[in-house]
Scaffold this active site. Structure first.
Site, PDB file in Angstrom:
ATOM      1  CG  HIS A   1      -3.280  -0.535  -6.768  1.00  0.00           C
ATOM      2  ND1 HIS A   1      -3.676   0.088  -5.610  1.00  0.00           N
ATOM      3  CD2 HIS A   1      -3.218  -1.847  -6.461  1.00  0.00           C
ATOM      4  CE1 HIS A   1      -3.859  -0.813  -4.654  1.00  0.00           C
ATOM      5  NE2 HIS A   1      -3.582  -1.996  -5.154  1.00  0.00           N
TER       6      HIS A   1
ATOM      7  NE  ARG B   1      -4.317  -1.317   0.092  1.00  0.00           N
ATOM      8  CZ  ARG B   1      -4.470  -2.359  -0.724  1.00  0.00           C
ATOM      9  NH1 ARG B   1      -3.514  -2.688  -1.581  1.00  0.00           N
ATOM     10  NH2 ARG B   1      -5.586  -3.063  -0.702  1.00  0.00           N
TER      11      ARG B   1
ATOM     12  CD  GLU C   1      -3.062   3.452  -5.138  1.00  0.00           C
ATOM     13  OE1 GLU C   1      -4.143   2.922  -5.453  1.00  0.00           O
ATOM     14  OE2 GLU C   1      -2.107   2.814  -4.688  1.00  0.00           O
TER      15      GLU C   1
END
Ligand code: GLV
Ligand code: GLV
Length: 325
Positions: free
Chosen positions: A286, A239, A268
């Site tokens: 991602h 993460r 993000e």
């Protein structure tokens, strides 16, 4: 079963088929984009269950908006930092994730990133496409080797161990950090458990595999980056907030580390200023679990969890089993 569920974004059909096959009334967000906060609050209202994504913030207000008939939230991800699990538990609402099915897929992406950074694949691809290649050159795009190098795994859970396991063919040394010792993993790989500072100092490739929590937020900041070798490469498929991204940009810019290869970011889809200007960074959006097979398996797993919640059965991948008392 007559129940009314909401899916916050289109997922692979095999998961939706399980839901409709069970007789549920399934509504899917018709637009292929993340719902706004207002849309999410409106969409969950009156639902018996919700299949949500890591891009949806599921906090107490969303659970309140869903209403008292709601029987749980099935997250389409292994990570569930987007859900306020404590609030769900207070409300007696089960929350589930999709562990296991994406372990190797995510570890494989970590390897893809490692290779891309080690051999400067993206940088040299741009160079070629941009028409700069005049001839083979003895000093062009020199990268780093894997054989004999040290791989540092930060967090030896499922994905961290899978990443390490795949290093055997490359004849690397493995260091790891984890809250607990992993004797079988150590035996299988000759891996050595060290503290984070030692891992950062000694590793040539450092790959992050911790879950995001208050303890792991900015686990890698300016101080930790300064411990890394000048040639070391940092890989993150966990993460984004595990790394202080602004500090990383500084380290990349000052070349105090060799490079970084990232799949996840602090905010993000926004990247820290300057990150996209760094030639020594490999940046992907991602996509850790993004293979056809794995995304299908995640869809089915999330659907099975949601079905169990609606039937009042224990969700197989419940992350807050306390709700079952
Ligand atoms: C993806 O990031 C996941 O947590 O599944
Ligand atoms: C994630 O599933 C992990 O345990 O690494």
């Amino acid at each position: 079963m007559s129940a009314n569920v909401y899916v916050t974004r289109l997922i692979p059909q095999s998961g939706l088929d399980l839901l409709t096959g069970a007789g549920l009334n399934v509504e899917v967000n018709p637009d292929d984009r993340v719902l706004t906060r207002g849309e999410l609050l409106a969409a969950v209202r009156g639902r018996d269950g919700v299949l949500c994504l890591l891009t949806d913030t599921i906090d107490d207000a969303v659970m309140e908006a869903a209403g008292p008939q709601c029987k749980g939230f099935a997250n389409y991800a292994v990570g569930y930092n987007n859900i306020d699990v404590a609030a769900a538990t207070r409300r007696g609402l089960p929350v589930s994730n999709t562990p296991g099915v994406l372990t190797d897929t995510t570890a494989e992406l970590a390897w893809a990133l490692l290779f891309a950074a080690a051999r400067r694949i993206v940088e040299s691809d741009y160079f070629l496409r941009d028409g700069h290649w005049e001839a083979w050159g003895p000093m062009q795009f020199l990268g780093s080797d894997l054989k004999g190098a040290t791989l540092g795994i930060v967090g030896a859970g499922r994905i961290g161990q899978a990443m390490a396991l795949k290093s055997v063919g490359f004849e690397m040394n493995v260091l790891y950090t984890d809250a607990v010792a992993r004797p079988e993993f150590e035996k299988a790989l000759g891996a050595r458990r060290v503290d984070l500072d030692a891992l950062l100092r000694e590793s040539d490739y450092i790959s992050l595999h911790v879950a995001l929590s208050p303890e792991t937020t900015h686990l890698i900041g300016a101080r930790e980056l300064a411990l890394m070798k000048e040639t070391a490469i940092l890989i993150n498929t966990s993460r984004g907030p595990v790394i202080d991204e602004a500090a990383l940009v500084e380290a990349l810019c000052a070349r105090t580390i060799g490079g970084a290869a990232l799949d996840v970011y602090e905010r993000e889809p926004i990247l820290a200023g300057g990150l996209t200007d760094m030639p020594n960074a490999v940046l992907v959006p991602h996509i850790g679990s993004a293979t056809r097979r794995t995304r299908g398996a995640m869809a089915e797993m999330a659907a099975r969890n949601l079905l169990a919640m609606l039937r009042g059965e224990r969700a197989p991948n419940c992350v807050n089993p306390e709700v079952y008392g």
